[in-house]
Design an enzyme around this catalytic site. Structure first.
Site, mmCIF file in Angstrom:
data_model
loop_
_atom_site.group_PDB
_atom_site.id
_atom_site.type_symbol
_atom_site.label_atom_id
_atom_site.label_comp_id
_atom_site.label_asym_id
_atom_site.label_seq_id
_atom_site.Cartn_x
_atom_site.Cartn_y
_atom_site.Cartn_z
ATOM 1 N N ASN A 1 9.342 -49.992 0.767
ATOM 2 C CA ASN A 1 8.295 -48.872 1.265
ATOM 3 C C ASN A 1 7.450 -48.796 0.358
ATOM 4 O O ASN A 1 7.531 -48.102 -0.791
ATOM 5 C CB ASN A 1 9.186 -47.439 1.672
ATOM 6 C CG ASN A 1 8.269 -46.497 1.986
ATOM 7 O OD1 ASN A 1 7.185 -46.528 1.833
ATOM 8 N ND2 ASN A 1 8.950 -45.288 2.459
ATOM 9 N N CYS B 1 -4.391 -54.250 5.331
ATOM 10 C CA CYS B 1 -4.943 -54.562 6.618
ATOM 11 C C CYS B 1 -4.490 -53.743 8.017
ATOM 12 O O CYS B 1 -3.398 -53.854 8.092
ATOM 13 C CB CYS B 1 -4.743 -56.040 6.773
ATOM 14 S SG CYS B 1 -5.347 -56.951 5.387
ATOM 15 N N ASP C 1 -1.480 -48.364 9.693
ATOM 16 C CA ASP C 1 -1.138 -47.386 11.002
ATOM 17 C C ASP C 1 -2.017 -46.477 10.550
ATOM 18 O O ASP C 1 -2.222 -45.639 9.736
ATOM 19 C CB ASP C 1 0.230 -46.925 10.728
ATOM 20 C CG ASP C 1 1.360 -48.022 11.159
ATOM 21 O OD1 ASP C 1 0.991 -49.178 12.007
ATOM 22 O OD2 ASP C 1 2.443 -48.205 10.430
HETATM 23 N N1 SAM Z 1 -1.204 -56.020 8.196
HETATM 24 C C1 SAM Z 1 -0.989 -56.534 9.453
HETATM 25 C C2 SAM Z 1 -1.818 -56.937 10.359
HETATM 26 O O1 SAM Z 1 -2.986 -56.732 9.852
HETATM 27 O O2 SAM Z 1 -1.719 -57.655 11.314
HETATM 28 C C3 SAM Z 1 0.060 -55.422 10.216
HETATM 29 C C4 SAM Z 1 -0.413 -54.342 10.595
HETATM 30 S S1 SAM Z 1 0.520 -53.009 11.280
HETATM 31 C C5 SAM Z 1 -0.529 -51.894 12.576
HETATM 32 C C6 SAM Z 1 1.181 -52.050 10.228
HETATM 33 C C7 SAM Z 1 2.322 -52.467 9.333
HETATM 34 O O3 SAM Z 1 2.451 -51.874 8.187
HETATM 35 C C8 SAM Z 1 3.451 -52.594 10.325
HETATM 36 O O4 SAM Z 1 4.039 -53.882 10.107
HETATM 37 C C9 SAM Z 1 4.464 -51.421 9.548
HETATM 38 O O5 SAM Z 1 5.679 -51.753 9.616
HETATM 39 C C10 SAM Z 1 3.901 -51.550 8.182
HETATM 40 N N2 SAM Z 1 4.246 -50.479 7.227
HETATM 41 C C11 SAM Z 1 3.922 -49.002 7.629
HETATM 42 N N3 SAM Z 1 4.343 -48.324 6.640
HETATM 43 C C12 SAM Z 1 4.756 -48.968 5.459
HETATM 44 C C13 SAM Z 1 5.335 -48.786 4.288
HETATM 45 N N4 SAM Z 1 5.239 -47.421 3.689
HETATM 46 N N5 SAM Z 1 5.547 -49.828 3.374
HETATM 47 C C14 SAM Z 1 5.405 -50.967 3.821
HETATM 48 N N6 SAM Z 1 4.850 -51.349 5.222
HETATM 49 C C15 SAM Z 1 4.688 -50.370 5.964
#
Ligand code: SAM
Length: 256
Positions: A132, A152, A155
């Site tokens: 996280n 990138c 969310d």
């Molecule tokens: N960066 C990738 C792309 O551009 O294809 C994935 C984008 S996706 C919309 C957002 C990603 O961030 C998801 O896989 C989600 O699980 C991850 N994520 C969200 N909050 C996070 C956190 N606090 N720490 C690590 N990863 C996180």
């Protein structure tokens, strides 16, 4: 929840060797036949177990010859990582992802690329771990360790009451400022204009960052990779959506 997340109590405690084995320093006590060069042979004889457990721990605790310098935060399925790895062959890249299965997918993807590659160094500089990143970033990276962070297609958390879940905020930007060295770059891309404006606003008002001018942004090879190689970027292209890019440079700290 994060109760099952493993993270080091400090960067010095992080065991990087299993992630970047060819970049780990050799240990003195690696016994031939117990620990092989390409990973550890697990014990099959009860009597060997103790010595081998120690050897495994020692192998995993080896220091790296260089630090991780690039982090892809919320790396998703790893498109950016595997595209950047050959372009930055002398740099260690780390994807951080909170979803267990997605993390495992990226780890398998990198393992397959490593084993299929004729060049034995290719993809050894890329790895992914479950974390996280909103909570534990300074547990993994020491001050000024990173030269680049990628955010990138984070969310968007559209609703105002959810904005605190966004990975760009005044507090988190101070953590990014801590782990990124002066001159280092934060890369952002999103298809959500409101989130783009939010990220620009928060980095602009942070004293440790300045926006990178458009000409310099477009000349940076990583920007094209962000647009075209991330899974989200590809989805947005298929849907004919817009992509908003902004880069921010970590400034020198003022001399107090
Ligand atoms: N960066 C990738 C792309 O551009 O294809 C994935 C984008 S996706 C919309 C957002 C990603 O961030 C998801 O896989 C989600 O699980 C991850 N994520 C969200 N909050 C996070 C956190 N606090 N720490 C690590 N990863 C996180």
């Amino acid at each position: 929840s994060d109760h099952d997340l493993e993270y080091p109590i400090s960067p010095a405690h992080m065991k990087w060797a299993p992630y970047y084995a060819p970049y780990a320093e050799p240990t003195k006590s690696i016994v031939k036949g117990t620990v092989e060069s390409q990973g550890v042979k697990r014990p099959n004889d009860e009597g060997e177990k103790e010595a081998q457990t120690t050897a495994i721990e020692e192998e995993d605790s080896r220091k790296l010859t260089q630090d991780v310098e690039v982090a892809d935060i919320g790396c998703g399925f790893g498109g950016l990582l595997v595209a950047l790895a050959p372009k930055l062959p002398n740099t260690l890249l780390l994807g951080m992802e909170i979803r267990t299965q997605v993390t495992e997918y990226v780890q398998e993807r990198i393992k397959a690329l490593r084993s299929q590659s004729a060049d034995e160094k290719l993809y050894q500089n890329a790895a992914c771990l479950r974390a996280n990143s909103m909570k534990f970033l300074p547990n993994f990276f020491k001050k000024h360790q990173l030269s680049k962070i990628f955010l990138c297609f984070p969310d968007p958390h559209f609703k105002a009451r959810k904005h605190k879940a966004r990975i760009v905020s005044t507090t988190l930007n101070s953590e990014y400022a801590y782990v990124v060295r002066p001159g280092g770059i934060i890369y952002t891309i999103t298809d959500v204009e409101d989130l783009h404006l939010w990220m620009v606003e928060h980095f602009d008002k942070h004293p440790s960052f300045e926006r990178v001018a458009e000409a310099e942004q477009e000349a940076d090879e990583c920007v094209e990779v962000m647009r075209t190689e991330t899974e989200e970027g590809q989805k947005v292209t298929r849907n004919n959506g817009q992509k908003f890019v902004a880069l921010f440079r970590r400034l020198e700290d003022p001399p107090w």
